[in-house]
Design a protein around this motif. Structure first.
Motif, PDB file in Angstrom:
ATOM      1  N   ARG A   4       0.849  -1.176   0.000  1.00 22.49           N
ATOM      2  CA  ARG A   4       0.000   0.000   0.000  1.00 22.49           C
ATOM      3  C   ARG A   4       0.886   1.227   0.000  1.00 22.49           C
ATOM      4  N   LEU A   5       0.567   2.197  -0.860  1.00 17.83           N
ATOM      5  CA  LEU A   5       1.478   3.301  -1.103  1.00 17.83           C
ATOM      6  C   LEU A   5       1.058   4.595  -0.429  1.00 17.83           C
ATOM      7  N   ALA A   6      -0.006   4.559   0.370  1.00 15.00           N
ATOM      8  CA  ALA A   6      -0.474   5.786   0.999  1.00 15.00           C
ATOM      9  C   ALA A   6      -0.007   5.913   2.439  1.00 15.00           C
ATOM     10  N   LEU A   7       0.989   5.115   2.813  1.00 17.46           N
ATOM     11  CA  LEU A   7       1.498   5.168   4.173  1.00 17.46           C
ATOM     12  C   LEU A   7       2.590   6.219   4.295  1.00 17.46           C
ATOM     13  N   PRO A   8       2.748   6.834   5.473  1.00 15.45           N
ATOM     14  CA  PRO A   8       3.862   7.762   5.678  1.00 15.45           C
ATOM     15  C   PRO A   8       5.176   7.004   5.768  1.00 15.45           C
ATOM     16  N   LEU A   9       6.277   7.701   5.620  1.00 13.74           N
ATOM     17  CA  LEU A   9       7.579   7.062   5.815  1.00 13.74           C
ATOM     18  C   LEU A   9       7.679   6.590   7.252  1.00 13.74           C
ATOM     19  N   THR A 297      18.645 -21.939 -10.118  1.00 14.12           N
ATOM     20  CA  THR A 297      18.232 -20.675  -9.513  1.00 14.12           C
ATOM     21  C   THR A 297      19.165 -19.555  -9.932  1.00 14.12           C
ATOM     22  N   GLU A 298      18.776 -18.336  -9.623  1.00 10.43           N
ATOM     23  CA  GLU A 298      19.618 -17.172  -9.877  1.00 10.43           C
ATOM     24  C   GLU A 298      19.362 -16.127  -8.804  1.00 10.43           C
ATOM     25  N   ILE A 299      20.301 -15.218  -8.659  1.00 10.14           N
ATOM     26  CA  ILE A 299      20.160 -14.111  -7.722  1.00 10.14           C
ATOM     27  C   ILE A 299      19.674 -12.891  -8.495  1.00 10.14           C
ATOM     28  N   ARG A 300      18.638 -12.263  -7.999  1.00 10.37           N
ATOM     29  CA  ARG A 300      18.155 -11.019  -8.581  1.00 10.37           C
ATOM     30  C   ARG A 300      18.319  -9.912  -7.539  1.00 10.37           C
ATOM     31  N   SER A 301      19.031  -8.881  -7.943  1.00 10.67           N
ATOM     32  CA  SER A 301      19.351  -7.806  -7.008  1.00 10.67           C
ATOM     33  C   SER A 301      19.198  -6.463  -7.689  1.00 10.67           C
ATOM     34  N   GLY A 302      18.500  -5.551  -7.057  1.00 13.90           N
ATOM     35  CA  GLY A 302      18.296  -4.234  -7.640  1.00 13.90           C
ATOM     36  C   GLY A 302      18.130  -3.177  -6.577  1.00 13.90           C
ATOM     37  N   GLY A 303      17.760  -1.989  -7.010  1.00 11.98           N
ATOM     38  CA  GLY A 303      17.615  -0.864  -6.101  1.00 11.98           C
ATOM     39  C   GLY A 303      16.503  -1.080  -5.091  1.00 11.98           C
ATOM     40  N   SER A 304      16.552  -0.259  -4.049  1.00 11.28           N
ATOM     41  CA  SER A 304      15.578  -0.388  -2.969  1.00 11.28           C
ATOM     42  C   SER A 304      15.301   0.991  -2.386  1.00 11.28           C
ATOM     43  N   PRO A 305      14.064   1.305  -2.067  1.00  9.16           N
ATOM     44  CA  PRO A 305      13.758   2.645  -1.540  1.00  9.16           C
ATOM     45  C   PRO A 305      14.034   2.775  -0.046  1.00  9.16           C
ATOM     46  N   PHE A 306      15.230   2.377   0.349  1.00  8.59           N
ATOM     47  CA  PHE A 306      15.716   2.552   1.717  1.00  8.59           C
ATOM     48  C   PHE A 306      16.837   3.581   1.710  1.00  8.59           C
ATOM     49  N   GLU A 307      16.986   4.289   2.839  1.00  5.95           N
ATOM     50  CA  GLU A 307      18.146   5.153   2.993  1.00  5.95           C
ATOM     51  C   GLU A 307      18.486   5.278   4.471  1.00  5.95           C
ATOM     52  N   LEU A 455      24.619  12.034  18.161  1.00  5.82           N
ATOM     53  CA  LEU A 455      24.611  11.487  16.804  1.00  5.82           C
ATOM     54  C   LEU A 455      23.914  10.135  16.841  1.00  5.82           C
ATOM     55  N   PHE A 456      23.129   9.850  15.780  1.00  3.30           N
ATOM     56  CA  PHE A 456      22.384   8.590  15.750  1.00  3.30           C
ATOM     57  C   PHE A 456      22.223   8.143  14.303  1.00  3.30           C
ATOM     58  N   LEU A 457      22.453   6.863  14.045  1.00  4.03           N
ATOM     59  CA  LEU A 457      22.290   6.298  12.711  1.00  4.03           C
ATOM     60  C   LEU A 457      20.930   5.620  12.626  1.00  4.03           C
ATOM     61  N   SER A 458      20.120   6.047  11.662  1.00  9.88           N
ATOM     62  CA  SER A 458      18.790   5.463  11.514  1.00  9.88           C
ATOM     63  C   SER A 458      18.392   5.461  10.050  1.00  9.88           C
ATOM     64  N   GLY A 459      17.337   4.728   9.740  1.00 11.54           N
ATOM     65  CA  GLY A 459      16.935   4.561   8.348  1.00 11.54           C
ATOM     66  C   GLY A 459      15.480   4.851   8.095  1.00 11.54           C
ATOM     67  N   ASN A 460      15.166   5.068   6.831  1.00 12.58           N
ATOM     68  CA  ASN A 460      13.798   5.273   6.371  1.00 12.58           C
ATOM     69  C   ASN A 460      13.529   4.407   5.162  1.00 12.58           C
ATOM     70  N   ARG A 461      12.286   3.953   5.034  1.00 11.68           N
ATOM     71  CA  ARG A 461      11.851   3.292   3.821  1.00 11.68           C
ATOM     72  C   ARG A 461      10.702   4.089   3.223  1.00 11.68           C
ATOM     73  N   SER A 462      10.855   4.520   1.980  1.00 18.53           N
ATOM     74  CA  SER A 462       9.775   5.234   1.299  1.00 18.53           C
ATOM     75  C   SER A 462       8.713   4.240   0.856  1.00 18.53           C
ATOM     76  N   MET A 463       7.485   4.509   1.233  1.00 20.95           N
ATOM     77  CA  MET A 463       6.401   3.590   0.900  1.00 20.95           C
ATOM     78  C   MET A 463       5.705   3.953  -0.403  1.00 20.95           C
ATOM     79  N   ASP A 464       6.085   5.055  -1.018  1.00 21.06           N
ATOM     80  CA  ASP A 464       5.555   5.408  -2.328  1.00 21.06           C
ATOM     81  C   ASP A 464       6.603   6.251  -3.053  1.00 21.06           C
ATOM     82  N   PRO A 465       6.413   6.484  -4.352  1.00 23.02           N
ATOM     83  CA  PRO A 465       7.447   7.200  -5.106  1.00 23.02           C
ATOM     84  C   PRO A 465       7.406   8.707  -4.960  1.00 23.02           C
ATOM     85  N   PHE A 466       6.460   9.226  -4.166  1.00 24.55           N
ATOM     86  CA  PHE A 466       6.289  10.668  -4.070  1.00 24.55           C
ATOM     87  C   PHE A 466       7.020  11.234  -2.865  1.00 24.55           C
TER      88      PHE A 466
END
Length: 560
Positions: A4-9, A297-307, A455-466
């Motif tokens: 679902r793409l209408a969720l906040p980060l 089998t094969e490995i498929r690897s690509g981009g991800s909307p994490f930062e 200082l703190f290291l943390s991450g976000n996942r974008s749930m939509d392309p906007f």
């Protein structure tokens, strides 16, 4: 299959980064760790064997790990990403996105979409496919759009809605030329309106009682629609089987069955190795090692909307000075951090340049590099100018106080410890002493909400392309989600003005310009992103690393 793409980060703890299979092998100012062959955008941005419908065989079974959650309604606040994926196999996938985020309307649901802005207010007209109907025979028409809006707009707090953002900007949903047309009126403009109606609810599912409780450990295929429907929903084992839907009006699904098997992730890797699964996620270097090179089998690897980013608490005494924050940012070698994080994973991408857009997206610009370079020599000069003088032990001093900065490290993950040690070594030449402070994973939310860190290291996942619509979450001074505490009312005003721009290209350009101003507060430093990596049986089509894309269920299957 669809999120679902209408969720906040959502902020996620990112001390043990490989647990999310996000990785980067970034280099200085956009180069790789070895300074060679790093692409200008995330490499292998997609890797899912995209095949047109005609190239996919009729028949076969597709089996993966997965199950139903307690709450199966993806619009409900208690639903998870798993619920959204299961939902997408027996409910409407009316709007999807390309891997880089372009909107794709599914003509089996929306035969025509018109967007207009009149007098500063946006109007969206959805013309619904004449054949479209829920499995119980109820026509899919404007009332489904209205019911979805009503359940999610926050006007009735009894609905446990996941997010009211966007829905609360809609002033009305009305019948158009006929019942198969929905006219959606907004107050102002909403460039990301499509996230609100990627799927929709049967009007019967949009009562308070059914919205909150009907999908708890239950499926309601009679309220669904699409190429597949529920064949078996085993509440004892947690397994789910979908089969072709005889009431579907579009292209028939290629698979005979789509099966979710309820297994833990480690058991999933073993099941894939034994040939019981067609697909599994490689969450770290160890699981990748186990599944790599398996016959067939094969490995498929690509981009991800994490930062993943380094957050500076501007409310702490030591980091209240802009010069100190800038010196730290200039001292951090992001390429080295990436090398530590992702040993054993074969992937390259450029250093991230924005909090809200990714290098594979249209409109992306490297705003970080425009503002900041890795320049440890400059860091010393910044501190000299700010009155921080080198002490006898190498640690700078000002007004009798040493330049000691805390770094909060959660848990005992080796990569987290290695990253902390590397940061300490990077800051030392500038005369900054990094004090590593241990914390428990369970304290993650409290540490952030109470700003109990320097200082703190943390991450976000974008749930939509906007991502542009989330600029305020990162940089507005009055937002709780801005955990750095940086920002000014004047900058807030500029950030909010970008949300009023209806044209996505123009909005992205404005966002990049404002983000560069925000980054000059030196309170937030993007470090790395990374791929999604999977083990897949050869020949499986339209499955793998898709970033924002969700291939339509009827296109998933085995290549001819």
């Amino acid at each position: 299959m669809r999120a679902r793409l209408a969720l906040p980060l959502a902020l996620v703890a990112a001390v043990s980064v490989v647990a999310t299979a996000c990785q980067s092998s970034s280099g200085k100012d956009g180069g790789g760790p070895d300074g060679k062959d790093t692409p200008k955008a995330a490499s292998a941005a997609v890797d899912y064997n995209p095949q047109p419908y005609e190239n996919v065989k009729d028949g076969g079974t597709y089996t993966t790990v997965g199950t139903f959650d307690d709450q199966g309604n993806p619009f409900n606040v208690n639903a998870t990403l798993t619920a959204s994926r299961v939902w997408g196999w027996y409910n409407a996938d009316a709007i999807t996105y390309s891997p880089t985020g372009e909107v794709q309307y599914n003509a089996d649901y929306y035969s025509e979409v018109k967007v207009a802005v009149e007098g500063g207010d946006q109007k969206v007209t959805l013309t619904i496919n004449p054949k479209a109907a829920f499995n119980d025979g109820t026509p899919i028409d404007w009332t489904a759009i209205k019911a979805t809006w009503k359940a999610n707009n926050g006007s009735d707090e009894d609905f446990a809605a996941s997010s009211t953002d966007g829905y609360d900007q809609i002033t009305s949903v009305e019948r158009g030329e006929n019942a198969k047309q929905a006219v959606i009126s907004f107050k102002g403009v909403n460039a990301s309106w499509s996230t609100l109606f990627t799927t929709f609810l049967h009007p019967k599912a949009a009562t308070v009682e059914n919205f909150n409780k009907a999908y708890v450990k239950k499926a309601h295929p009679e309220w669904g629609a699409g190429p597949y429907t529920v064949a078996k929903w085993d509440t004892h084992s947690g397994n789910i089987t979908f089969a072709r839907n005889p009431k579907w009006w579009g292209r028939k699904g290629k698979l005979d069955k789509r099966v979710y098997v309820n297994l833990e992730s480690t058991a999933g890797v073993n099941a894939f190795k034994n040939g019981q699964l067609d697909y599994t996620s490689a969450v770290d270097a160890e699981s990748l090692k186990q599944i790599k090179g398996l016959k067939g089998t094969e490995i498929r690897s690509g981009g991800s909307p994490f930062e993943y980013s380094l957050y500076f608490n501007t409310k702490s005494a030591v980091l209240s000075e802009t010069a100190v924050r800038k010196a730290i940012a200039e001292s951090v070698d992001r390429a080295q951090i990436a090398k530590i994080q992702f040993q054993g994973l074969d992937y390259k991408e450029p250093l991230p340049g924005s909090a809200v857009l990714y290098s594979f997206q249209k409109g992306y610009e490297d705003n970080v590099s425009a503002v900041l370079k890795h320049a440890p020599d400059e860091a010393g000069k910044e501190l000299d100018a700010a009155g921080w003088k080198p002490g006898a032990d190498g640690v700078r001093v000002k007004n009798g106080k040493k330049l000691e900065v805390g770094y909060t490290l959660l848990g005992d993950d080796p990569l987290g410890k290695a990253t902390a040690g590397a940061l300490a070594a990077m800051l030392k030449p500038a005369g900054i002493h990094l004090v590593i402070e241990k914390g428990d994973d369970a304290d993650f939310s409290k540490i952030l909400s109470d700003r109990r860190f320097d200082l703190f290291l943390s991450g976000n996942r974008s749930m939509d392309p906007f991502g542009a619509r989330y600029l305020c979450d990162f940089y507005c001074s009055d937002r709780d989600s801005n955990i750095t505490g940086a920002g000014t009312p004047a900058l807030d005003k500029e950030i909010r003005a970008t949300t009023e721009i209806a044209d996505l290209d123009k909005q992205s350009a404005a966002v990049n310009k404002v983000e560069r101003k925000a980054l000059r507060q030196y309170a937030f430093l993007p470090l790395f992103s990374g791929p999604s990596t999977y083990g897949v049986k050869k020949g499986l089509a339209n499955v793998g690393a898709t970033i924002f894309n969700t291939p339509l269920p009827e296109t998933v299957g085995w290549q001819k």
